[in-house]
Scaffold this motif. Sequence first.
Motif, mmCIF file in Angstrom:
data_model
loop_
_atom_site.group_PDB
_atom_site.id
_atom_site.type_symbol
_atom_site.label_atom_id
_atom_site.label_comp_id
_atom_site.label_asym_id
_atom_site.label_seq_id
_atom_site.Cartn_x
_atom_site.Cartn_y
_atom_site.Cartn_z
ATOM 1 N N LEU A 54 -5.308 7.837 4.166
ATOM 2 C CA LEU A 54 -4.604 6.882 3.534
ATOM 3 C C LEU A 54 -5.325 5.388 3.736
ATOM 4 O O LEU A 54 -5.069 4.557 2.617
ATOM 5 C CB LEU A 54 -3.232 6.634 3.957
ATOM 6 N N GLN B 24 -6.570 8.103 -6.314
ATOM 7 C CA GLN B 24 -5.802 7.337 -5.397
ATOM 8 C C GLN B 24 -4.424 8.565 -5.193
ATOM 9 O O GLN B 24 -3.801 8.744 -4.316
ATOM 10 C CB GLN B 24 -5.105 6.272 -5.881
ATOM 11 N N ARG C 129 2.349 1.535 -3.398
ATOM 12 C CA ARG C 129 1.445 1.939 -4.419
ATOM 13 C C ARG C 129 1.246 3.612 -4.284
ATOM 14 O O ARG C 129 1.095 4.322 -5.192
ATOM 15 C CB ARG C 129 0.132 1.160 -4.144
ATOM 16 N N ASP C 130 1.105 4.150 -3.090
ATOM 17 C CA ASP C 130 0.619 5.575 -2.891
ATOM 18 C C ASP C 130 1.835 6.162 -3.357
ATOM 19 O O ASP C 130 1.707 7.204 -3.860
ATOM 20 C CB ASP C 130 0.313 5.550 -1.316
ATOM 21 N N ARG C 131 2.906 5.691 -2.888
ATOM 22 C CA ARG C 131 4.211 6.540 -3.536
ATOM 23 C C ARG C 131 4.574 7.015 -4.834
ATOM 24 O O ARG C 131 4.545 7.710 -5.691
ATOM 25 C CB ARG C 131 5.699 5.924 -2.876
ATOM 26 N N ARG D 273 -5.241 11.348 -3.066
ATOM 27 C CA ARG D 273 -5.321 11.002 -1.481
ATOM 28 C C ARG D 273 -3.797 10.693 -1.218
ATOM 29 O O ARG D 273 -3.642 11.094 -0.048
ATOM 30 C CB ARG D 273 -5.936 9.471 -1.511
ATOM 31 N N ALA D 274 -2.932 10.284 -1.965
ATOM 32 C CA ALA D 274 -1.582 10.079 -1.379
ATOM 33 C C ALA D 274 -1.085 11.342 -1.422
ATOM 34 O O ALA D 274 -0.261 11.751 -0.413
ATOM 35 C CB ALA D 274 -0.848 9.270 -2.578
ATOM 36 N N THR E 235 0.915 -1.297 0.011
ATOM 37 C CA THR E 235 -0.127 -0.013 -0.082
ATOM 38 C C THR E 235 0.940 1.236 -0.058
ATOM 39 O O THR E 235 0.574 2.136 -0.732
ATOM 40 C CB THR E 235 -1.027 -0.128 1.163
ATOM 41 N N ARG E 236 1.858 1.104 0.848
ATOM 42 C CA ARG E 236 2.795 2.336 0.791
ATOM 43 C C ARG E 236 3.635 2.516 -0.506
ATOM 44 O O ARG E 236 3.694 3.720 -0.729
ATOM 45 C CB ARG E 236 3.794 2.150 2.012
ATOM 46 N N ALA F 72 1.329 9.185 -5.921
ATOM 47 C CA ALA F 72 1.683 10.577 -5.828
ATOM 48 C C ALA F 72 2.815 11.154 -6.873
ATOM 49 O O ALA F 72 2.749 12.045 -7.276
ATOM 50 C CB ALA F 72 2.361 10.504 -4.323
#
Length: 748
Positions: free
Chosen positions: A312, A183, A13-15, A186-187, A10-11, A18
């Motif tokens: 998140l 997404q 993917r968020d990075r 959100r990130a 998840t981290r 972003a």
Amino acid sequence: MKAAGRSVRTRLRDRVAASDPGLLRLTAGLRTVGAIALALGVLAVFGADVPHLVAGAMAAMVATFAIREKELGAQAVTLALGLPVALASVSVSSLLTSRMVIGDVFFVVLIFFAVFVRRFGDRGTALGLIGFQVYFVSLFVGADPSVLPGLLGAIAVAFVCSAVVRFAVVPATPAGILQRLRQAFRARLAQLIATQIELLDAGPGGIDRTLEHLRDGTARLHETALMIQSRLEDGTPDASTARLVQRRIADAEIAAERLGLLLLTARSAERADTLTLHLPGAPAPSVGSSPAPGEATEILRRDLGALRTLVLRPPAEARGTALSHLRNRLLGYRDEENLPEAIPAVQDVFRGIGETARAVMGLRIALDGPQDESDDTPATTRSREELDAEDAAIDAGEEEAEKDEPTGLRRPTTRAAVQVSVGSSLAIVGGEFLSSQRWYWAVLACWIVFLNTASTGEILVKGYRRVLGTLLGAVAGIGLAGVVGDHTWVAFGLVLLLIFAMFYTAPLSYTLMSFFVTAMLGLLYTLLHTYSLSVLLLRIEETALGAACGIVAAALVLPIRTDRRTNELLGTALERLTDVTEGAVDQLSGGPAADLLDKARDLDQALGDLRAATQPLTHPITPLRARRDTARYVVALLETCAYHARSLAATAELLPTHPSIAADPRLRGAVRRTVRNIEAIAAHVADEDADKGVETGPSIASLLQFEAGGVPRYGRITGRVLRHLERLDEAVVGLARPLGVPVATPER
């Protein structure tokens, strides 16, 4: 272990989300490389020689990057129409290869129409680009009538492979892109909150660096919001859903930016200026060595972390009492009785956390559907009811006013077609003097510096970046060509890597893109056995010549001066600012509901256009330092005005449904002076001899004075509206000074 693995994924993917919102750059790179690799594989199976492999690879690249429509059906139609255009272009080029004068004249005519058809939108732009680039490909591989049948087959294979990769291997639907952009929002929102936590703990030595991160995070969040707005029409099932998502994105963006301002105010001795968040290099407010110790500061640090977690946490992991407890606690700060004991500035931060939590909950409902309500507290239930009432009040009906389009040579596409045709003619003549075989590189450079530019200054900056990237890429090409030698497929593998890097970095840096293009061309020359140091030096010379011809044509043929274009865009931005401000205040004063969301989006678009147009003025190498600082200051002030106007619009949108917001007719009078001042600045920008000036007077904040007995004249929400009006009024007056508009103080 499974939970830990999911957390790491998840981290990550968020990075990634972003850094590349919507994965648009990654998709472009993978599509292009995939189409080229597939075309090379198919052609190799049929035993194509190296020139046909090179032509097929370049045609596959053109067929992939030229298509820009958002809907898959429209992309398929354009790709189908592009194939006969490409076949006709390469056929004419091959037949005219021995007739230099006729071929050059036809090339110039082709360039004119390739630019002229941009007036027909994305499809016209794509077909013109395909026609020009495929003609260039035929010149690059030295096509003649004897190899024409094989060349036509290679191009047909390339277009088919591009279609296979686009629609089957790397598909990208509007709904899917919009989902990935959500997404990314959100990130980036979570990253901004993390920076705000850093701001809470920053000391005097680190406040400048943290504030710069805060500016970058705020700008990146706004960039993502604009990207989402541009995709809403195609990526949502209906207009009502699009407006709902647009409203929730705007609410979250405004709430997060306001939270950053409140934190700045809490850390400094006085209220932070909104300009601080928008002006690069603006001095940071003075802060102590550490935040004031105490229980309130610890709670604040904890709750900012809880807010980031709330942003998140994916929908699948959002169930459970722990997250509900965080959400309920943060929403409770919207009630005065739940605020911790602290100084007023810190209590304002807690209120900001409560409003941001409400915006995050609204965003989650809009994006992920209904949420579990079993653990709701009264404060959470009230927030849900407010959001439901706002959702029900959304009116999807809207009418677009017809715009008057310029005609003749005033039309941007027609003017650009004439300019690039003249520049290309000069490039052909000059290129022939440099090399009778490689002259087309000068034409390509001239063509490229005109893409996505609208003023002489933009063309100058793009030409400089093109030459710099080409110079560095030539050096890299020399090294790569020496390493590859005669290994054909190793060279093609490196070509694919360079092409991916080219498309992945294109939106970030034009210089980097030019670097990768030139390095790739060095490898292609090696494959065609035409590589030498003199060829790469000639490439630099032709590129510099083509860029110079483009700049000369832009400066002398129907020129659009940078000052003229920035003034036009500045006037448009001021007009949009007036529309949003008047519409919001009129609605807050009891007037009829207006389409404020679309007006705010138009304002953001106008500001984005202005920001892009001022790049030649704000470029680091510009010798006019004072002018650069003025341009940056003016854009930052306008962004400040836009923030306050968006905040007013967001509050006005709540008026029909929010129980604590009531219309106040006195607000209409508070904004009259500000609107007159904006109109005076716009008149001065349009005509420097205009006799209108900007007026100052009593602060709008004076309306916040208490009546006798300590009774507030307005409620908290109305007070916030008036503070936005006051900041907007101050920013508008500040905008008048660098633009040379007279500022008058009326006599008492």
